[in-house]
Design an enzyme around this catalytic site. Structure first.
Site, PDB file in Angstrom:
ATOM      1  N   ASN A  96      -7.815  -5.705  11.506  1.00  0.00           N
ATOM      2  CA  ASN A  96      -7.797  -4.747  10.689  1.00  0.00           C
ATOM      3  C   ASN A  96      -8.831  -5.031   9.547  1.00  0.00           C
ATOM      4  OD1 ASN A  96      -6.913  -3.938   7.912  1.00  0.00           O
ATOM      5  ND2 ASN A  96      -4.938  -3.289   8.575  1.00  0.00           N
ATOM      6  N   HIS A 100      -9.901  -4.757   4.382  1.00  0.00           N
ATOM      7  CA  HIS A 100     -10.352  -5.644   3.342  1.00  0.00           C
ATOM      8  C   HIS A 100     -11.813  -5.761   2.997  1.00  0.00           C
ATOM      9  CE1 HIS A 100      -6.469  -5.898   1.838  1.00  0.00           C
ATOM     10  NE2 HIS A 100      -6.118  -6.940   2.605  1.00  0.00           N
ATOM     11  N   HIS A 138      -6.111   1.141   7.882  1.00  0.00           N
ATOM     12  CA  HIS A 138      -5.051   1.918   7.007  1.00  0.00           C
ATOM     13  C   HIS A 138      -5.573   2.995   5.901  1.00  0.00           C
ATOM     14  CE1 HIS A 138      -0.886   1.451   4.656  1.00  0.00           C
ATOM     15  NE2 HIS A 138      -1.032   2.445   4.736  1.00  0.00           N
ATOM     16  N   ARG A 165      -4.648   4.828   3.270  1.00  0.00           N
ATOM     17  CA  ARG A 165      -3.428   5.159   2.065  1.00  0.00           C
ATOM     18  C   ARG A 165      -3.650   6.088   1.249  1.00  0.00           C
ATOM     19  NH1 ARG A 165      -0.667  -0.412   1.358  1.00  0.00           N
ATOM     20  NH2 ARG A 165       0.101   0.855  -0.177  1.00  0.00           N
ATOM     21  N   ARG A 168      -7.158   3.129  -1.695  1.00  0.00           N
ATOM     22  CA  ARG A 168      -7.544   2.092  -2.397  1.00  0.00           C
ATOM     23  C   ARG A 168      -8.781   1.361  -1.727  1.00  0.00           C
ATOM     24  NH1 ARG A 168      -2.227  -1.721  -2.107  1.00  0.00           N
ATOM     25  NH2 ARG A 168      -1.489   0.343  -3.322  1.00  0.00           N
ATOM     26  N   GLU A 204      -3.505   3.399  10.894  1.00  0.00           N
ATOM     27  CA  GLU A 204      -2.068   3.221  10.088  1.00  0.00           C
ATOM     28  C   GLU A 204      -2.120   4.155   9.023  1.00  0.00           C
ATOM     29  OE1 GLU A 204      -2.340  -0.698   8.549  1.00  0.00           O
ATOM     30  OE2 GLU A 204      -2.112  -1.734  10.574  1.00  0.00           O
ATOM     31  N   THR A 233       1.649  -3.264   2.704  1.00  0.00           N
ATOM     32  CA  THR A 233       2.767  -2.795   3.436  1.00  0.00           C
ATOM     33  C   THR A 233       3.963  -3.587   3.557  1.00  0.00           C
ATOM     34  OG1 THR A 233       1.147  -1.524   4.855  1.00  0.00           O
ATOM     35  CG2 THR A 233       3.418  -1.286   5.358  1.00  0.00           C
ATOM     36  N   GLU A 285       5.453  -1.636  16.298  1.00  0.00           N
ATOM     37  CA  GLU A 285       4.651  -2.760  15.938  1.00  0.00           C
ATOM     38  C   GLU A 285       5.850  -3.369  14.907  1.00  0.00           C
ATOM     39  OE1 GLU A 285       0.787  -2.468  14.358  1.00  0.00           O
ATOM     40  OE2 GLU A 285       1.096  -4.431  12.959  1.00  0.00           O
ATOM     41  N   HIS A 304       1.289  -8.345  10.473  1.00  0.00           N
ATOM     42  CA  HIS A 304       1.479  -8.592   9.085  1.00  0.00           C
ATOM     43  C   HIS A 304       1.392  -9.963   8.713  1.00  0.00           C
ATOM     44  CE1 HIS A 304       2.227  -7.948   5.020  1.00  0.00           C
ATOM     45  NE2 HIS A 304       1.814  -6.645   5.023  1.00  0.00           N
TER      46      HIS A 304
END
Ligand code: PXP
Length: 246
Positions: free
Chosen positions: A10, A13, A46, A48, A52, A73, A104, A154, A193
């Site tokens: 992922n 970031h 993801h 969102r 963000r 995602e 999440t 998941e 996660h």
């Protein structure tokens, strides 16, 4: 034969750092290339609703130019679903989303929004997208996921990742019961996660895992050793996985 446990990285970031200053770097595609070179099996992002970190343009560019499959995602929200149907990533993972959350925080309540989920899953599936849903390790949610007709779940490993002391083996047992249940229901089992270099050995005790989606710990480690090496270290850790057989 020992199964290969897949790693989806992922890279949200990487985009978080870019968005913090509104620059055009660090470059997400370059990050995806590092992940690929280090043996990642997929790239997870993801999109969102508040944009963000990942932006619409990132989704299009990665879809067009990244050789690894993209796992998008996203929330079951009309505008985002329309976007996914246009972009057609290899996979979509439906996740819950609240504006105020840092990340999440819980799994999807499949039971609470069954009909709307059913419509979205059917539309995505008809577009040729493999759909998974992100749920807590809970038997009722798993049964609902199976009724929904998704091929993949998941499991949310956040409670396990945050657990300390006696809670830790308890959360691991809960994940194992959920993985067994999902396997019995014929569902592919992914997990994600809060998975880190510190807790990966525990995660690898779980049976029936197909893919782990890991972001925060890898990007954080990359600050000190570079993204390629950070992904490679996680990839190396995953080699110890023994699969379903014990
Ligand atoms: N899987 C899902 C469904 C997520 O929402 C996230 C966080 O965006 C992850 C995996 C990755 O979690 P982490 O960044 O804690 O590794």
């Amino acid at each position: 034969m020992k199964p290969r446990l897949k790693l989806g990285v992922n890279i949200d970031h990487v985009a978080t750092i870019r968005q913090a200053r509104g620059t055009d770097y660090p470059d997400l595609l370059a990050a995806a290339h590092c992940c690929e070179a280090a043996g990642a099996d997929g790239i997870t992002i993801h999109l969102r609703e508040d944009r963000r970190h990942i932006q619409d343009a990132d989704v299009w560019r990665l879809r067009r130019e990244c050789r690894l499959p993209i796992n998008l995602e996203m929330a079951n929200a009309p505008a985002i679903v329309r976007m996914a149907l246009r972009v057609k990533p290899a996979e979509v993972c439906l996740v819950p989303e609240r504006r105020q959350e840092l990340t999440t925080e819980g799994g999807l309540d499949v039971l609470g929004q069954f009909q709307s989920m059913q419509r979205t899953v059917a539309r995505l599936r008809d577009a040729g997208i493999a759909v998974s849903i992100f749920i807590a390790p809970d038997a009722a949610q798993l049964a609902a996921a199976a009724r929904l007709g998704v091929p993949v779940v998941e499991l949310h490993t956040g409670a396990f990742a945050n657990a300390r002391g006696a809670a830790l083996p308890r959360e691991l047992r809960r994940l194992q019961r959920a993985a067994d249940c999902a396997h019995d229901l014929g569902l592919q089992v992914n997990a994600g996660h809060g998975i880190s270099y510190a807790n990966i050995a525990d995660v690898l005790q779980l049976r029936w895992l197909d893919t782990l989606n890991i972001g925060h710990s890898i990007v954080a480690r990359a600050l000190f050793c570079g993204l390629t090496r950070a992904v490679r270290e996680m990839r190396t850790a995953l080699r110890a996985y023994r699969g379903g057989a014990r």
